[in-house]
Scaffold this active site. Sequence first.
Site, PDB file in Angstrom:
ATOM      1  N   ARG A  52      37.762  30.726  43.340  1.00 48.22           N
ATOM      2  CA  ARG A  52      37.915  31.158  41.945  1.00 48.22           C
ATOM      3  C   ARG A  52      37.568  32.641  41.794  1.00 48.22           C
ATOM      4  O   ARG A  52      38.240  33.375  41.070  1.00 48.22           O
ATOM      5  CB  ARG A  52      37.043  30.296  41.017  1.00 48.22           C
ATOM      6  N   ARG A 105      41.550  53.303  39.281  1.00 51.09           N
ATOM      7  CA  ARG A 105      41.935  54.004  40.520  1.00 51.09           C
ATOM      8  C   ARG A 105      40.908  55.062  40.908  1.00 51.09           C
ATOM      9  O   ARG A 105      40.834  55.483  42.046  1.00 51.09           O
ATOM     10  CB  ARG A 105      43.302  54.682  40.355  1.00 51.09           C
ATOM     11  N   LYS A 151      37.065  34.846  35.362  1.00 52.57           N
ATOM     12  CA  LYS A 151      35.613  34.815  35.104  1.00 52.57           C
ATOM     13  C   LYS A 151      35.101  36.250  35.236  1.00 52.57           C
ATOM     14  O   LYS A 151      34.578  36.649  36.267  1.00 52.57           O
ATOM     15  CB  LYS A 151      34.933  33.854  36.085  1.00 52.57           C
ATOM     16  N   GLU A 184      36.115  25.266  24.460  1.00 52.74           N
ATOM     17  CA  GLU A 184      34.971  24.980  25.332  1.00 52.74           C
ATOM     18  C   GLU A 184      33.714  25.498  24.663  1.00 52.74           C
ATOM     19  O   GLU A 184      33.759  25.987  23.541  1.00 52.74           O
ATOM     20  CB  GLU A 184      35.183  25.633  26.705  1.00 52.74           C
TER      21      GLU A 184
HETATM   22  N1  PMP Z   1      33.229  27.804  30.629  1.00 53.32           N
HETATM   23  C1  PMP Z   1      32.668  29.026  30.664  1.00 53.32           C
HETATM   24  C2  PMP Z   1      33.061  30.024  29.647  1.00 53.32           C
HETATM   25  C3  PMP Z   1      31.711  29.327  31.658  1.00 53.32           C
HETATM   26  O1  PMP Z   1      31.149  30.524  31.705  1.00 53.32           O
HETATM   27  C4  PMP Z   1      31.345  28.316  32.584  1.00 53.32           C
HETATM   28  C5  PMP Z   1      30.273  28.547  33.605  1.00 53.32           C
HETATM   29  N2  PMP Z   1      30.470  29.602  34.403  1.00 53.32           N
HETATM   30  C6  PMP Z   1      31.980  27.068  32.513  1.00 53.32           C
HETATM   31  C7  PMP Z   1      32.915  26.848  31.520  1.00 53.32           C
HETATM   32  C8  PMP Z   1      31.658  25.985  33.504  1.00 53.32           C
HETATM   33  O2  PMP Z   1      32.190  26.323  34.752  1.00 53.32           O
HETATM   34  P1  PMP Z   1      31.550  25.793  36.113  1.00 53.32           P
HETATM   35  O3  PMP Z   1      31.564  24.323  36.065  1.00 53.32           O
HETATM   36  O4  PMP Z   1      32.438  26.351  37.160  1.00 53.32           O
HETATM   37  O5  PMP Z   1      30.166  26.354  36.174  1.00 53.32           O
END
Ligand code: PMP
Length: 293
Positions: A52, A105, A151, A184
């Site tokens: 990832r 750059r 991320k 989320e």
């Molecule tokens: N959503 C967000 C916005 C996050 O920052 C995270 C944690 N990093 C997750 C979901 C959960 O992801 P993971 O199970 O890979 O930790």
Amino acid sequence: MGLKIYLNGKWVPEQQAKVSVFDHGLLYGDGVFEGIRSYDGLVFQLERHIDRLFESAHTLMLKVPLTKRAMIDAVVKTLKVNRLKDAYIRLVVTRGVGDLGLDPRKCGAATVFIIADTIVLYPEKVYRQGMEIVTVPTPRNLPEALNPQIKSLNYLNNILAKIEATNAGVEEALMLSAHGYVAECTGDNIFIIRRGRLVTPPPWAGILKGITRGVVLELATQAGIPVAEEMLTRHDLYNAEECFLTGTAAEIAPIVKIDGRPIGRAKPGPVTRGLMADFRKLTKRAGIRYRPA
Ligand code: PMP
């Protein structure tokens, strides 16, 4: 003694682990990261986290100066030099040092650092009794603008939501998409059990595809629970039998109240508890094993 931090190929004492004020990770949030856990000498799902990280970096055209294999080795060695068996690992790759303009750059090599520290967990009460969350006004980033699947080091969207949850007197925020669908939480994915099915928003709702989310979908399938990725409304959540969050730090955290509505019987339900137990077992075997030095 203090921690030893991996910084650009060396392990240095934490007091010496410093990055430049010209680093674009700091100036612009230009960089990517991962949060990873180790359990009793096993780095849980390390390869998925590394994959990832490289995908996030690829989209940003950020060249990671290590191969995936070397990155895995660096994570493991950071745990070893710190003699940590159970840890939370923060792996960060920034655009590196540039000038005051945006132009990537002009940045030289990426900055890479890895911090491994003991973990701070949610209080035990959260897992026994469940948590309360509220919907916050700030919508999740538009995936068409800045895809939450990257991320990145730019977490202001989530931080605003966290502030709004705190202002409302709860720990965690439910974030909706710009169209009002469930997305989320600020650092966790969300699931419900409704009419016996386990349902979670799809990636196109504008979410991070959590590693824990993927693991839970697999565990549920193995347990014979029907799973689905579907767009969800708050109405779906309010009328769910059970609800929980998933994340590397939180693992599986039951949710028992949303916007003042009790969820199901307002206590962690049987499907959630079953998945929590299955998850616990998996943390003993799915990952890369190491011997803390
Ligand atoms: N959503 C967000 C916005 C996050 O920052 C995270 C944690 N990093 C997750 C979901 C959960 O992801 P993971 O199970 O890979 O930790």
